[in-house]
Design a protein around this motif. Structure first.
Motif: not given
Length: 817
Positions: A574-580, A765-774, A799-804
């Motif tokens: 989610c940080r890189r907004k791409t598939v790892s 979003e909640q996982l992002e706030r807890e520091g989860c990246r993938e 979807r990431f580019r369109a803020n989806g």
């Protein structure tokens, strides 16, 4: 070829007889010829000569008469009286002459006699009517002819006499020759017989002398073979008598020794019989006791020695046995509690009968104990599975209604793993005792194996009552934990119940194994349904099991026909907004049923033990697909416990990497905590080997096991994945606390944390706030085939580019798009 003496004597007699016969025949012929010659002397000589002499005498007398009556001055004619005498004399002479002619065989004499006959016949024809002178002249000529014939006959007789003398001398010579030949032949045969017969006689004598061996020999051989034989025979007779006496003496000695030996053997035999553990007795043909050993009298103390048949029959223990046949199959129980086998043997010649009683009381007690132990579980002292099946067979044979129950302790393997097998054994013992106490006295409780128990409820006419009883047992075990080593443990029990109808109500034949199979089916369904602890058997459950069996067969065929394929679900950074990377998931495209859910076939394959083949396919195909992707994309593969414990796992991973050319650091292998339940040390060793190959190792479904933190401390995983059960309900404070704890644990141990089951932007979003990246979940994409990967990458990026999916701030605060 050697001839016997008889043959030689017979041959000699035949030879002498042949010689004598030959000479006798020749002498007989000579005597015959001589006789014929003598007969010829009379027939052709003497007799004709006599007739001729008679004729001469008649003619001479007639001539003399004529001469005597002649006178010089008388007439020349013959008177009547003279004429009659002339005719008589001529007729007599003619008859004698004709008689002689019939006997003479010489032709010349015969012809001469015929001429004389003619001359006399001519004179006779004149009937005396002739003159004296004529008659005298004719008679003189006839007399001269007759004398000539007489002379010739005499010469013939003399010749025959000479021949007779010659033949007589020859016959005498032949007699002397025959006598000489017979004497010579007899002498030669006597010499030959003496020579040929004396040899065997002497050999027989020598053989007879050899019979004596080292004994003193008889007189030496003499010229007389018969005397030598007689001496040898006498010697042998004496030797035979001597040896017969010696043999008789030996027989006497041997008889005495045999009697002593028999007596000693009898004493030893009696002693041996007394030492026999079996009781022995001998009955005569009347059934009276003849002999017995001490064991017999100990076994039947009321029997006296030499007891009669009536006394034996009256004995309370022995009497019934005497009327029964022998048997090594069924022991006879005596009144005193002893058990014996009876063996009988009757002598056909004497009619005596031997009875052997083998005391098998201890053996029977041991057998009963063994049978009891064979039907008993050594751990819980409950009946075991064979005993339970035997009880079920009895209930089926009775024809009454009854109920069967199979119970299983869920999670028992974890108890053995975490607390040890000793604790597990104690749990089994306590659970068994509590089931027996709760089931009641009419219940037959057994341990069927491992952590499974069985209950057979006899005379159970109400299925609902049986179900209530079982629920009360389950509640009792659930509400009152067992205590092991001071620790309370809750035993969660699953039960399968089979109400068995009465025989009259059954629609199909039933046996114990079939009833047990129905129990297992119900128990399996109860264990499969996590919300239910008890399942009553119904025919449709059997149909489900049959469908499951067909599913297993279809899965075998699917592996053979390569009907499985890989679907891929993205793992998003989610940080890189791409598939790892992508997680590879197996999908089954059934020819008739279409796509079959993994939740349906994966558990079946694990239970059937064929998940390893599918795992090797996923490993091989996943590496091949990932090798075509961009180098920054990884592939995650799940390893089932069976596949992980395969001895070929490391080799399978190496082969998949080498055949595809995929870099090891791009291959992420995910395992679950259930791996560590059986062989934690072996699992950790395998994980170390995978780590040394350069692979990334992840713990899947973290937080759902028993000792996750312990395993993390012993083996630092590269990744841990938060189970989707915590992600889906993060509104609950305890779940969010678990997520925060996992995130803190991952940060402290420098492990990447991946959240599964993300389905909404709020969860992300909640996982992002807890520091989860993938993250991974349906929010980003469902699993899709390999052909959709490029499209999937573009959709997620768009979807990431369109803020989806929202925007991630530097301070990790998420803003809704």
């Amino acid at each position: 070829m050697r001839l016997s003496i008889n043959a030689k004597l017979i041959a000699s007699g035949v030879i002498l007889a042949a010689i004598a016969s030959t000479f006798s025949f020749q002498m007989y012929r000579g005597a015959g010829v001589l006789g014929q010659t003598v007969q010829s002397v009379f027939d052709t000589g003497v007799d004709p000569l006599r007739d001729v002499d008679a004729a001469v005498a008649r003619v001479q007398r007639l001539q003399d008469r004529i001469v005597d009556t002649q006178d010089a001055g008388g007439p020349l004619a013959i008177d009547g009286d003279m004429q009659a005498r002339v005719l008589d004399d001529l007729s007599a002479a003619l008859a004698a002459l004709r008689k002689a002619g019939t006997r003479i065989g010489e032709p010349s004499l015969t012809q001469r006699l015929q001429e004389l006959d003619f001359a006399i016949s001519r004179l006779r024809a004149t009937e005396g009517d002739v003159t004296r002178r004529f008659l005298r002249r004719e008679l003189s000529e006839t007399l001269s002819g007759l004398e000539d014939v007489t002379q010739k006959l005499q010469h013939g007789i003399q010749r025959l006499r000479d021949d007779t003398s010659t033949q007589s001398r020859q016959l005498a010579d032949m007699n002397w020759l025959a006598l000489a030949v017979l004497l010579a032949a007899g002498g030669l045969l006597i010499v030959y017989l003496g020579w040929s017969i004396s040899g065997p006689i002497r050999r027989a004598a020598s053989t007879l002398r050899d019979v004596g061996g080292d004994e003193p020999q008889p007189k030496r051989r003499s010229r007389n073979a018969l005397q030598d034989l007689s001496n040898a025979v006498a010697f042998v007779e004496a030797l035979v008598v001597q040896r017969a006496d010696a043999a008789q003496q030996r027989d006497t000695d041997q008889k005495e020794r045999a009697e002593h030996e028999i007596a000693a053997q009898r004493r030893r035999f009696d002693a041996a019989l007394d030492r026999m553990s079996q009781a022995y007795c001998l009955l005569d043909r009347d059934g009276d006791l003849q002999s017995a050993n001490e064991a017999f009298y100990r076994l039947f103390p009321h029997v006296t020695r030499r007891a009669t048949a009536a006394l034996l029959a009256a004995d309370p223990d022995l009497g019934p046995l005497l009327t029964e046949p022998a048997s090594r199959e069924t022991p006879r129980r005596l009144a005193g509690g002893r058990s014996v086998f009876l063996l009988r043997h009757r002598a056909a010649r004497t009619g005596d009968e031997i009875l052997v009683f083998e005391d098998v009381t201890d053996r029977e007690a041991a057998r009963e104990a063994i049978e009891r132990l064979e039907g008993e579980d050594g751990l819980t002292s409950l009946p075991n599975r064979p005993a339970f099946i035997a009880r079920v067979e009895q209930l089926i044979a009775s024809g009454d209604r009854f109920t069967l129950v199979a119970l299983d302790i869920e999670g028992f393997r974890n108890i053995n793993t975490t607390l040890g097998h000793g604790a597990g054994d104690e749990v089994l013992r306590q659970v068994g005792r509590r089931i027996v106490a709760a089931a009641g006295p009419d219940a037959f409780v057994a341990r069927l194996g491992a952590d499974e128990f069985g209950i057979a409820l006899a005379r159970q006419t109400d299925a609902a009552a049986a179900e209530r009883l079982m629920r009360s047992i389950l509640s009792d075990l659930q509400d009152k934990p067992v205590v092991v080593a001071g620790r309370p443990l809750t035993a969660r029990i699953a039960a399968g119940v089979v109400p068995v109808a009465a025989e009259a109500d059954r629609t199909e034949a039933l046996d114990a194994h079939g009833a047990m199979q129905d129990c297992e089916v119900a128990l399996h369904r109860a264990k499969a349904d996590g919300s239910a602890q008890l399942q009553v058997f119904a025919p449709e459950l059997r149909a489900e099991m049959e469908a499951r069996r067909r599913l297993v067969a279809d899965l075998h065929d699917a592996l053979a026909r390569n009907e499985f394929e890989l679907y891929f679900q993205p793992i998003v950074d989610c940080r890189r907004k791409t598939v790892s990377g992508f997680e590879a998931l197996a999908r089954w495209a059934h020819p008739q049923r279409g796509m079959v859910s993994p939740a349906e076939f994966i558990p079946v394959m694990e239970e059937a033990g064929i998940i390893g083949a599918l795992g090797r396919f996923v490993l091989r195909e996943g590496c091949r697909q990932a090798a075509r992707w961009p180098s920054d994309l990884s592939i995650s593969l799940n390893l089932s416990p069976l596949q992980f414990k395969s001895p070929t796992l490391l080799a399978d991973v190496r082969n998949a990497l080498s055949s595809s050319g995929l870099s090891p650091d791009r291959l992420h292998l995910e395992v679950t905590e259930s791996l560590f339940l059986d062989d934690a040390e072996g699992v950790l060793q395998t994980l170390q080997s995978l780590r040394q190959m350069g692979l990334v190792v992840s713990m899947d479904d973290f937080g759902t096991g028993y000792s996750s933190l312990g395993y993390l401390s012993r083996f630092p995983f590269d990744k841990i994945k938060i189970d989707q059960s915590f992600v889906r309900d993060m509104a609950r404070p305890e779940n969010i606390a678990i997520v925060r704890a996992v995130m803190g644990l991952g940060s402290a141990m420098r492990m990447t944390v991946v959240a599964e089951g993300v389905e909404t932007v709020e969860q992300m979003e909640q996982l992002e706030r807890e520091g989860c990246r993938e993250m991974q979940g349906y929010l980003f994409s469902r699993p899709r085939p390999a052909g959709d990967l490029p499209k999937m990458l573009m959709e997620i990026r768009s979807r990431f580019r369109a803020n989806g999916y929202g925007v991630v701030r530097a301070d990790n605060d998420a803003i809704r798009a």
